[in-house]
Design an enzyme around this catalytic site. Sequence first.
Site, PDB file in Angstrom:
ATOM      1  N   GLN A  36       1.342  -0.866  -0.249  1.00  0.00           N
ATOM      2  CA  GLN A  36       0.041  -0.500   0.383  1.00  0.00           C
ATOM      3  C   GLN A  36       0.896   1.325  -0.147  1.00  0.00           C
ATOM      4  O   GLN A  36       2.260   1.044   0.749  1.00  0.00           O
ATOM      5  CB  GLN A  36      -0.847   0.151   1.294  1.00  0.00           C
ATOM      6  CG  GLN A  36      -1.841   1.074   1.306  1.00  0.00           C
ATOM      7  CD  GLN A  36      -2.417   1.177   3.026  1.00  0.00           C
ATOM      8  OE1 GLN A  36      -2.349   2.566   2.849  1.00  0.00           O
ATOM      9  NE2 GLN A  36      -2.903   0.494   2.919  1.00  0.00           N
ATOM     10  N   ARG A  88       0.988   4.572   1.233  1.00  0.00           N
ATOM     11  CA  ARG A  88       0.510   5.579   1.958  1.00  0.00           C
ATOM     12  C   ARG A  88       1.535   7.056   2.069  1.00  0.00           C
ATOM     13  O   ARG A  88       2.902   7.059   2.600  1.00  0.00           O
ATOM     14  CB  ARG A  88       0.175   4.929   3.388  1.00  0.00           C
ATOM     15  CG  ARG A  88       0.309   6.052   3.705  1.00  0.00           C
ATOM     16  CD  ARG A  88      -0.396   4.774   5.556  1.00  0.00           C
ATOM     17  NE  ARG A  88      -1.253   6.224   7.002  1.00  0.00           N
ATOM     18  CZ  ARG A  88      -0.128   6.863   7.929  1.00  0.00           C
ATOM     19  NH1 ARG A  88       1.185   6.643   7.264  1.00  0.00           N
ATOM     20  NH2 ARG A  88      -1.118   7.172   8.299  1.00  0.00           N
ATOM     21  N   GLU A  89       1.327   7.771   2.120  1.00  0.00           N
ATOM     22  CA  GLU A  89       2.423   9.135   1.561  1.00  0.00           C
ATOM     23  C   GLU A  89       1.683   9.978   2.298  1.00  0.00           C
ATOM     24  O   GLU A  89       1.310  10.809   1.331  1.00  0.00           O
ATOM     25  CB  GLU A  89       2.935   9.468   0.385  1.00  0.00           C
ATOM     26  CG  GLU A  89       3.816   8.231  -0.210  1.00  0.00           C
ATOM     27  CD  GLU A  89       5.294   7.879   0.326  1.00  0.00           C
ATOM     28  OE1 GLU A  89       5.543   6.672   1.303  1.00  0.00           O
ATOM     29  OE2 GLU A  89       5.366   9.147   1.372  1.00  0.00           O
ATOM     30  N   ASP A 140      -6.024   6.121   0.842  1.00  0.00           N
ATOM     31  CA  ASP A 140      -6.233   7.455   0.645  1.00  0.00           C
ATOM     32  C   ASP A 140      -7.617   7.626  -0.705  1.00  0.00           C
ATOM     33  O   ASP A 140      -8.732   7.968  -0.666  1.00  0.00           O
ATOM     34  CB  ASP A 140      -6.175   8.720   1.648  1.00  0.00           C
ATOM     35  CG  ASP A 140      -6.268   9.050   3.609  1.00  0.00           C
ATOM     36  OD1 ASP A 140      -5.708   9.292   3.534  1.00  0.00           O
ATOM     37  OD2 ASP A 140      -6.794   7.590   3.826  1.00  0.00           O
ATOM     38  N   SER A 183     -10.125   1.199   7.335  1.00  0.00           N
ATOM     39  CA  SER A 183      -9.830   0.508   8.989  1.00  0.00           C
ATOM     40  C   SER A 183     -11.169   0.462   9.711  1.00  0.00           C
ATOM     41  O   SER A 183     -12.324   1.026  10.160  1.00  0.00           O
ATOM     42  CB  SER A 183      -8.910   1.444   9.122  1.00  0.00           C
ATOM     43  OG  SER A 183      -8.089   2.279   8.532  1.00  0.00           O
ATOM     44  N   THR A 199       4.215   6.043  13.890  1.00  0.00           N
ATOM     45  CA  THR A 199       3.825   6.293  12.789  1.00  0.00           C
ATOM     46  C   THR A 199       3.300   7.418  12.330  1.00  0.00           C
ATOM     47  O   THR A 199       2.757   8.336  11.366  1.00  0.00           O
ATOM     48  CB  THR A 199       4.182   4.657  11.602  1.00  0.00           C
ATOM     49  OG1 THR A 199       5.265   4.071  12.498  1.00  0.00           O
ATOM     50  CG2 THR A 199       3.853   5.169  10.528  1.00  0.00           C
ATOM     51  N   SER A 223       6.880   0.418   9.974  1.00  0.00           N
ATOM     52  CA  SER A 223       8.520   1.554   9.878  1.00  0.00           C
ATOM     53  C   SER A 223       9.450  -0.138  10.252  1.00  0.00           C
ATOM     54  O   SER A 223      10.880  -0.247  10.149  1.00  0.00           O
ATOM     55  CB  SER A 223       8.150   1.785  11.738  1.00  0.00           C
ATOM     56  OG  SER A 223       7.008   0.931  12.535  1.00  0.00           O
ATOM     57  N   CYS A 234       0.777 -15.811  46.479  1.00  0.00           N
ATOM     58  CA  CYS A 234       2.193 -16.183  45.771  1.00  0.00           C
ATOM     59  C   CYS A 234       2.946 -17.096  45.084  1.00  0.00           C
ATOM     60  O   CYS A 234       3.352 -17.169  44.597  1.00  0.00           O
ATOM     61  CB  CYS A 234       2.557 -14.644  46.191  1.00  0.00           C
ATOM     62  SG  CYS A 234       1.569 -13.079  46.097  1.00  0.00           S
TER      63      CYS A 234
END
EC number: 2.5.1.3
Length: 540
Positions: free
Chosen positions: A43, A45-46, A76, A114, A145, A210, A465
């Site tokens: 994809q 995506r910029e 988009d 999404s 990101t 990333s 515990c």
Amino acid sequence: MVFAKNDVDYSLYLVTDSTMLPPGTTLCSQVEAGLKNGVTLVQIREKDTETRDFVEEALEVQKICKKYKVPLIINDRVDVAMAIDADGVHVGQSDMPIPMVRKLLGPSKILGWSVGKPSEVETLAKWGPDMVDYIGVGTLFPTLTKKNPKKSPMGPQGAIAVLDALEEFKAIWCRTVGIGGLHPDNIQRVICQCVSSNGKRSLDGISLVSDIMAAPDACAATKRLRGLLDGSKYQFVDCKLNETFPTTASIQSVISQVSSNRPLVQHITNKVHQNFGANVTLALGSSPIMSEIESEVSELARIPNASLLLNTGSVAPIETLKAAINAYNEVNRPITFDPVGYSATETRLCLNNTLLTYGQFTCIKGNCSEILSLAKLNKDRMKGVDANSGNMDINLLVRATQIVAFQYRTIAVCTGEFDCVANGIFDGKYKLSSGTAGITAEDLPCMIIEDGPIPIMGDITASGCSLGSTIACFIGGLNSTGNLFDAVVGAVLLYKSAGKLASTRCQGSGSFHVQLIDALYQLFHENKPESWSASLKKFN
Ligand SMILES: Cc1ncc(COP(=O)(O)OP(=O)(O)O)c(N)n1
Ligand SMILES: Cc1nc(C(=O)O)sc1CCOP(=O)(O)O
Ligand SMILES: [Mg+2]
């Protein structure tokens, strides 16, 4: 080239971002490195690129994708996708509405959406199979990101809720990729844990930015990701339920292994438990180390038969806890997780949930309230950190224990007047998309350990515990071919029997502490489980 929608391989989905390119690399060089080494879907995506430049970059990337016969999705920009005849578009909740995008794209193009919550799944299900082809399920983990994120990280549990909704609303056509903060240290866990509750569906792939786009060596980064997806023990090929049940003979064998292997049991635990936990560990022929030093966890995890007990009553910084989880996961050494007071406060809920999505635990042990909370079957929030064992419904407790075991792929222990142990560690291998081949939580083997009420157990500190210490000794001391379910059940059976024996010998809570250590020591070294007082029976 038109890609048949059913042929799209979503397993390793690269989303580009040229703002994070390392020196000496370009958008196209990173994409090609990914395609050469196993990326199956791209994809572009910029988010900060002018349209003219975006079109030119998209055409360049499209050429490379065609060379590797991999579909190209445009993020988009439906207009750009149409202009260059891309293979599809991905839009989010605040982009152009799906029906409008589908109308512009036509029926054959791939359309992604999404999705962060079940209600969005209900919407896509109502639209039917001609609208959304796949969903990006996220944001799984924190990521830098995506700028000004509108969603907080959902973790594997959030993804499971979305997968459950796809099953509930019968969106069987819809494929799924996880996205957000995915890296080699969490991918196996995401694949392993993100399975619908009916076992019929897991993620079809992972999508990331990333880990490849910012990698100085994108070939090596992609190869590592591909290896984690294809060759790891989390890859389902033939999911098999573990049908073996513990017996006193198999428990006797576990104790012999612990005795001869003398495991190192690292405790990261609360201050009240430290001293008693160390003495319980010594009584069980094991060596305790109460270390919370982040810089030595990797060294400790590599000691033969090392075993970690992580009790979140500890005040160690969360980064230390994460480092310990990483260190033991990396070398496949067992971790016993005790989410003390799981949902008693927001702080504990957040801490425990963070750790539960961060690591893979061999055993998760809790009291009734903690396990019911983890399984989301608790009606009211826990009060304090003491168990509200009461006369709980055994069916409810078994169900909760099985749900925790299934969702975290672990051996779950629920302690109370009777103890439940459920085995959520499958045989076979995991496979993207197909879930657990229909196996669900209620199919999991579950054992019940009973010895009647031992009220004085609740009158001393760290009794619960220290069952964690016992479990950590038993699973740490196993040989490589040892059976984890046998070990955990054996630990619970020994601890219950020792508690009963100590309660008959003590004068009060003070001497009970001492008598409990003596009883553990005696029963362990005698190693005659068939003579122990607690009963062991299969629930299902
Ligand atoms: C595979 C995949 N999943 C999710 C997203 C996020 O899309 P969106 O919510 O529209 O956010 P932006 O990417 O536009 O910032 C995605 N792009 N790809
Ligand atoms: C593009 C995108 N969408 C997300 C979502 O949650 O919908 S998270 C994200 C960025 C993912 O980048 P990285 O792999 O570097 O964490
Ligand atoms: Mg978008």
